[in-house]
Design a protein around this motif. Structure first.
Motif, PDB file in Angstrom:
ATOM      1  N   ASP A 147       0.776  -1.243   0.000  1.00 37.37           N
ATOM      2  CA  ASP A 147       0.000   0.000   0.000  1.00 37.37           C
ATOM      3  C   ASP A 147       0.807   1.292   0.000  1.00 37.37           C
ATOM      4  O   ASP A 147       0.252   2.363  -0.174  1.00 37.37           O
ATOM      5  CB  ASP A 147      -0.916   0.034   1.244  1.00 37.37           C
ATOM      6  CG  ASP A 147      -1.824  -1.176   1.294  1.00 37.37           C
ATOM      7  OD1 ASP A 147      -2.262  -1.608   0.223  1.00 37.37           O
ATOM      8  OD2 ASP A 147      -2.065  -1.691   2.410  1.00 37.37           O
ATOM      9  N   HIS A 148       2.086   1.191   0.268  1.00 37.12           N
ATOM     10  CA  HIS A 148       2.869   2.422   0.403  1.00 37.12           C
ATOM     11  C   HIS A 148       3.980   2.494  -0.633  1.00 37.12           C
ATOM     12  O   HIS A 148       4.410   1.491  -1.169  1.00 37.12           O
ATOM     13  CB  HIS A 148       3.476   2.508   1.809  1.00 37.12           C
ATOM     14  CG  HIS A 148       2.456   2.705   2.875  1.00 37.12           C
ATOM     15  ND1 HIS A 148       1.678   1.676   3.337  1.00 37.12           N
ATOM     16  CD2 HIS A 148       2.056   3.816   3.526  1.00 37.12           C
ATOM     17  CE1 HIS A 148       0.844   2.134   4.253  1.00 37.12           C
ATOM     18  NE2 HIS A 148       1.042   3.443   4.390  1.00 37.12           N
ATOM     19  N   SER A 149       4.420   3.710  -0.900  1.00 39.39           N
ATOM     20  CA  SER A 149       5.565   3.838  -1.788  1.00 39.39           C
ATOM     21  C   SER A 149       6.446   5.010  -1.372  1.00 39.39           C
ATOM     22  O   SER A 149       6.037   5.885  -0.604  1.00 39.39           O
ATOM     23  CB  SER A 149       5.124   3.974  -3.238  1.00 39.39           C
ATOM     24  OG  SER A 149       4.070   4.877  -3.358  1.00 39.39           O
ATOM     25  N   VAL A 150       7.651   4.954  -1.891  1.00 38.63           N
ATOM     26  CA  VAL A 150       8.601   6.040  -1.696  1.00 38.63           C
ATOM     27  C   VAL A 150       8.882   6.596  -3.083  1.00 38.63           C
ATOM     28  O   VAL A 150       9.114   5.826  -4.007  1.00 38.63           O
ATOM     29  CB  VAL A 150       9.914   5.515  -1.066  1.00 38.63           C
ATOM     30  CG1 VAL A 150      10.979   6.601  -1.051  1.00 38.63           C
ATOM     31  CG2 VAL A 150       9.664   5.002   0.345  1.00 38.63           C
ATOM     32  N   ILE A 151       8.771   7.904  -3.255  1.00 42.69           N
ATOM     33  CA  ILE A 151       9.058   8.464  -4.579  1.00 42.69           C
ATOM     34  C   ILE A 151      10.070   9.604  -4.464  1.00 42.69           C
ATOM     35  O   ILE A 151      10.203  10.218  -3.409  1.00 42.69           O
ATOM     36  CB  ILE A 151       7.779   8.983  -5.313  1.00 42.69           C
ATOM     37  CG1 ILE A 151       7.183  10.211  -4.620  1.00 42.69           C
ATOM     38  CG2 ILE A 151       6.739   7.888  -5.472  1.00 42.69           C
ATOM     39  CD1 ILE A 151       6.102  10.896  -5.444  1.00 42.69           C
ATOM     40  N   GLU A 152      10.765   9.819  -5.558  1.00 43.60           N
ATOM     41  CA  GLU A 152      11.696  10.945  -5.611  1.00 43.60           C
ATOM     42  C   GLU A 152      11.217  11.852  -6.739  1.00 43.60           C
ATOM     43  O   GLU A 152      11.020  11.393  -7.858  1.00 43.60           O
ATOM     44  CB  GLU A 152      13.119  10.431  -5.880  1.00 43.60           C
ATOM     45  CG  GLU A 152      14.141  11.541  -5.917  1.00 43.60           C
ATOM     46  CD  GLU A 152      15.574  11.025  -6.036  1.00 43.60           C
ATOM     47  OE1 GLU A 152      15.803   9.812  -5.868  1.00 43.60           O
ATOM     48  OE2 GLU A 152      16.452  11.856  -6.317  1.00 43.60           O
ATOM     49  N   VAL A 153      10.970  13.116  -6.409  1.00 44.86           N
ATOM     50  CA  VAL A 153      10.501  14.047  -7.437  1.00 44.86           C
ATOM     51  C   VAL A 153      11.401  15.273  -7.474  1.00 44.86           C
ATOM     52  O   VAL A 153      12.025  15.635  -6.474  1.00 44.86           O
ATOM     53  CB  VAL A 153       9.043  14.527  -7.180  1.00 44.86           C
ATOM     54  CG1 VAL A 153       8.050  13.401  -7.335  1.00 44.86           C
ATOM     55  CG2 VAL A 153       8.908  15.181  -5.817  1.00 44.86           C
ATOM     56  N   GLU A 154      11.440  15.890  -8.639  1.00 45.22           N
ATOM     57  CA  GLU A 154      12.199  17.128  -8.750  1.00 45.22           C
ATOM     58  C   GLU A 154      11.229  18.280  -8.527  1.00 45.22           C
ATOM     59  O   GLU A 154      10.157  18.320  -9.129  1.00 45.22           O
ATOM     60  CB  GLU A 154      12.827  17.214 -10.149  1.00 45.22           C
ATOM     61  CG  GLU A 154      13.730  18.419 -10.276  1.00 45.22           C
ATOM     62  CD  GLU A 154      14.396  18.499 -11.643  1.00 45.22           C
ATOM     63  OE1 GLU A 154      14.651  17.444 -12.257  1.00 45.22           O
ATOM     64  OE2 GLU A 154      14.633  19.632 -12.092  1.00 45.22           O
ATOM     65  N   ASN A 180      17.574  16.116  -1.761  1.00 40.86           N
ATOM     66  CA  ASN A 180      18.875  16.020  -2.417  1.00 40.86           C
ATOM     67  C   ASN A 180      19.067  17.284  -3.257  1.00 40.86           C
ATOM     68  O   ASN A 180      18.337  17.518  -4.212  1.00 40.86           O
ATOM     69  CB  ASN A 180      18.871  14.758  -3.299  1.00 40.86           C
ATOM     70  CG  ASN A 180      20.183  14.562  -4.029  1.00 40.86           C
ATOM     71  OD1 ASN A 180      21.067  15.421  -4.007  1.00 40.86           O
ATOM     72  ND2 ASN A 180      20.306  13.412  -4.670  1.00 40.86           N
ATOM     73  N   ARG A 181      20.032  18.109  -2.828  1.00 41.19           N
ATOM     74  CA  ARG A 181      20.324  19.320  -3.609  1.00 41.19           C
ATOM     75  C   ARG A 181      21.727  19.179  -4.186  1.00 41.19           C
ATOM     76  O   ARG A 181      22.707  19.221  -3.461  1.00 41.19           O
ATOM     77  CB  ARG A 181      20.221  20.558  -2.694  1.00 41.19           C
ATOM     78  CG  ARG A 181      20.488  21.864  -3.427  1.00 41.19           C
ATOM     79  CD  ARG A 181      20.214  23.056  -2.550  1.00 41.19           C
ATOM     80  NE  ARG A 181      18.806  23.157  -2.163  1.00 41.19           N
ATOM     81  CZ  ARG A 181      18.354  23.973  -1.209  1.00 41.19           C
ATOM     82  NH1 ARG A 181      19.201  24.743  -0.547  1.00 41.19           N
ATOM     83  NH2 ARG A 181      17.069  24.014  -0.917  1.00 41.19           N
ATOM     84  N   ASP A 182      21.795  18.975  -5.475  1.00 42.47           N
ATOM     85  CA  ASP A 182      23.086  18.809  -6.175  1.00 42.47           C
ATOM     86  C   ASP A 182      23.998  17.799  -5.497  1.00 42.47           C
ATOM     87  O   ASP A 182      25.197  18.035  -5.327  1.00 42.47           O
ATOM     88  CB  ASP A 182      23.816  20.157  -6.275  1.00 42.47           C
ATOM     89  CG  ASP A 182      23.003  21.191  -7.017  1.00 42.47           C
ATOM     90  OD1 ASP A 182      22.300  20.797  -7.968  1.00 42.47           O
ATOM     91  OD2 ASP A 182      23.046  22.381  -6.635  1.00 42.47           O
ATOM     92  N   GLY A 198      14.303  22.540  -8.582  1.00 42.98           N
ATOM     93  CA  GLY A 198      15.441  21.677  -8.943  1.00 42.98           C
ATOM     94  C   GLY A 198      15.877  20.757  -7.814  1.00 42.98           C
ATOM     95  O   GLY A 198      16.629  19.820  -8.045  1.00 42.98           O
ATOM     96  N   ASP A 199      15.415  21.034  -6.571  1.00 44.44           N
ATOM     97  CA  ASP A 199      15.722  20.106  -5.468  1.00 44.44           C
ATOM     98  C   ASP A 199      15.047  18.768  -5.758  1.00 44.44           C
ATOM     99  O   ASP A 199      13.937  18.750  -6.305  1.00 44.44           O
ATOM    100  CB  ASP A 199      15.139  20.622  -4.135  1.00 44.44           C
ATOM    101  CG  ASP A 199      16.019  21.679  -3.488  1.00 44.44           C
ATOM    102  OD1 ASP A 199      17.149  21.878  -3.965  1.00 44.44           O
ATOM    103  OD2 ASP A 199      15.547  22.312  -2.521  1.00 44.44           O
ATOM    104  N   ASN A 200      15.680  17.683  -5.363  1.00 44.37           N
ATOM    105  CA  ASN A 200      15.020  16.380  -5.459  1.00 44.37           C
ATOM    106  C   ASN A 200      14.491  16.002  -4.088  1.00 44.37           C
ATOM    107  O   ASN A 200      15.249  15.926  -3.127  1.00 44.37           O
ATOM    108  CB  ASN A 200      15.991  15.306  -5.945  1.00 44.37           C
ATOM    109  CG  ASN A 200      16.069  15.271  -7.456  1.00 44.37           C
ATOM    110  OD1 ASN A 200      15.604  16.208  -8.119  1.00 44.37           O
ATOM    111  ND2 ASN A 200      16.636  14.233  -8.004  1.00 44.37           N
ATOM    112  N   LEU A 201      13.175  15.787  -4.007  1.00 42.74           N
ATOM    113  CA  LEU A 201      12.545  15.442  -2.732  1.00 42.74           C
ATOM    114  C   LEU A 201      12.226  13.958  -2.692  1.00 42.74           C
ATOM    115  O   LEU A 201      11.691  13.417  -3.651  1.00 42.74           O
ATOM    116  CB  LEU A 201      11.204  16.206  -2.590  1.00 42.74           C
ATOM    117  CG  LEU A 201      11.238  17.606  -2.004  1.00 42.74           C
ATOM    118  CD1 LEU A 201      12.073  18.521  -2.856  1.00 42.74           C
ATOM    119  CD2 LEU A 201       9.824  18.141  -1.884  1.00 42.74           C
TER     120      LEU A 201
END
Ligand code: ATP
Length: 219
Positions: A147-154, A180-182, A198-201
């Motif tokens: 039921d859950h997920s982890v995602i990375e978005v810009e 994640n910033r650079d 541009g940060d990756n969350l």
């Protein structure tokens, strides 16, 4: 990272790519395939390659199927062979067994007979690509249980400001676990952390909440 031991049974396109990639990452990779040409082709790119029929229990016993960290059964077309190999491997003590399935029914059967994880490469890749195409900001995603997920978005323009202003847990029930910033990663950023374009969350949440969040992002 500690080097692990993998046994890959069936080195078609999927098993072959997996075995080569694991070996390049520094792991110990033993492969079995009944097709001598396939074994010859992969021989120099893995630790050890063996021509054998994996439905033969003696083969699995001799190779010590229970000693590997993970056993991957990547036989698709011959479903009977895939079932027999999976059952025999589990019976002989395989600790963590991943099986490749070509259909939903095959996946259900493989789970029932003891596969710890079942993958359906074409199907799973289709879902992933659909997500990527509909949310261009999506960098990566993986499921956490059912039921859950982890995602990375810009972060785009809709996602800038401090975390306390963005109120993502209240608005979408999703939680930022890292930014994640650079290449500089901030884990558990504080409420006054300012998100810039541009940060990756990296976010965690249940799948429905993620769906709402992703549609907001791509509006
Ligand atoms: P891919 O899409 O990954 O290329 P596929 O589903 O098209 O795979 P399969 O027919 O599933 O191809 O076979 C994958 C590999 O498994 C082949 O290289 C085949 O020789 C091998 N294989 C099939 N049955 C056995 C078996 N009983 N023992 C060992 N290897 C097997």
């Amino acid at each position: 990272m500690r080097s692990k031991q993998f046994l890959v049974i069936g080195v078609g396109r999927f098993g072959g790519a997996l075995a080569r990639s694991l070996y390049r990452q520094g792991h110990e990779v033993v492969v079995i395939d009944q097709n001598d040409e396939k074994v010859e082709r992969i021989m120099d790119e893995v630790t050890h390659a063996l021509i054998a029929d994996s439905t033969d229990e003696d083969v699995l016993r001799e190779i010590g199927v229970g000693n590997f960290d993970t056993v991957v059964v990547s036989i698709g077309a011959d479903f009977e062979a895939s079932i027999m190999t999976t059952v025999a491997s589990k019976n002989l003590g395989a600790r963590h067994l991943v099986a490749k399935a070509t259909s939903e029914t095959a996946a259900a059967v493989l789970r029932r007979i003891g596969a710890d994880l079942v993958v359906r490469p074409e199907h799973d890749m289709g879902l992933r690509l659909a997500q990527q195409l509909t949310t261009p900001e999506l960098v990566d995603a993986f499921n956490l249980g059912e039921d859950h997920s982890v995602i990375e978005v810009e972060a785009n323009g809709r996602l800038t400001g401090s975390l306390s202003e963005l109120r993502l847990p209240n608005r979408f029930s999703v939680q930022v676990i890292a930014v994640n910033r650079d290449g500089n990663v901030v884990v558990s950023p504080s409420a006054d952390f300012e998100i810039v374009r541009g940060d990756n969350l990296v976010l965690i949440g249940n799948n429905e909440a993620m769906e709402r969040f992703r549609s907001f992002l791509s509006e």
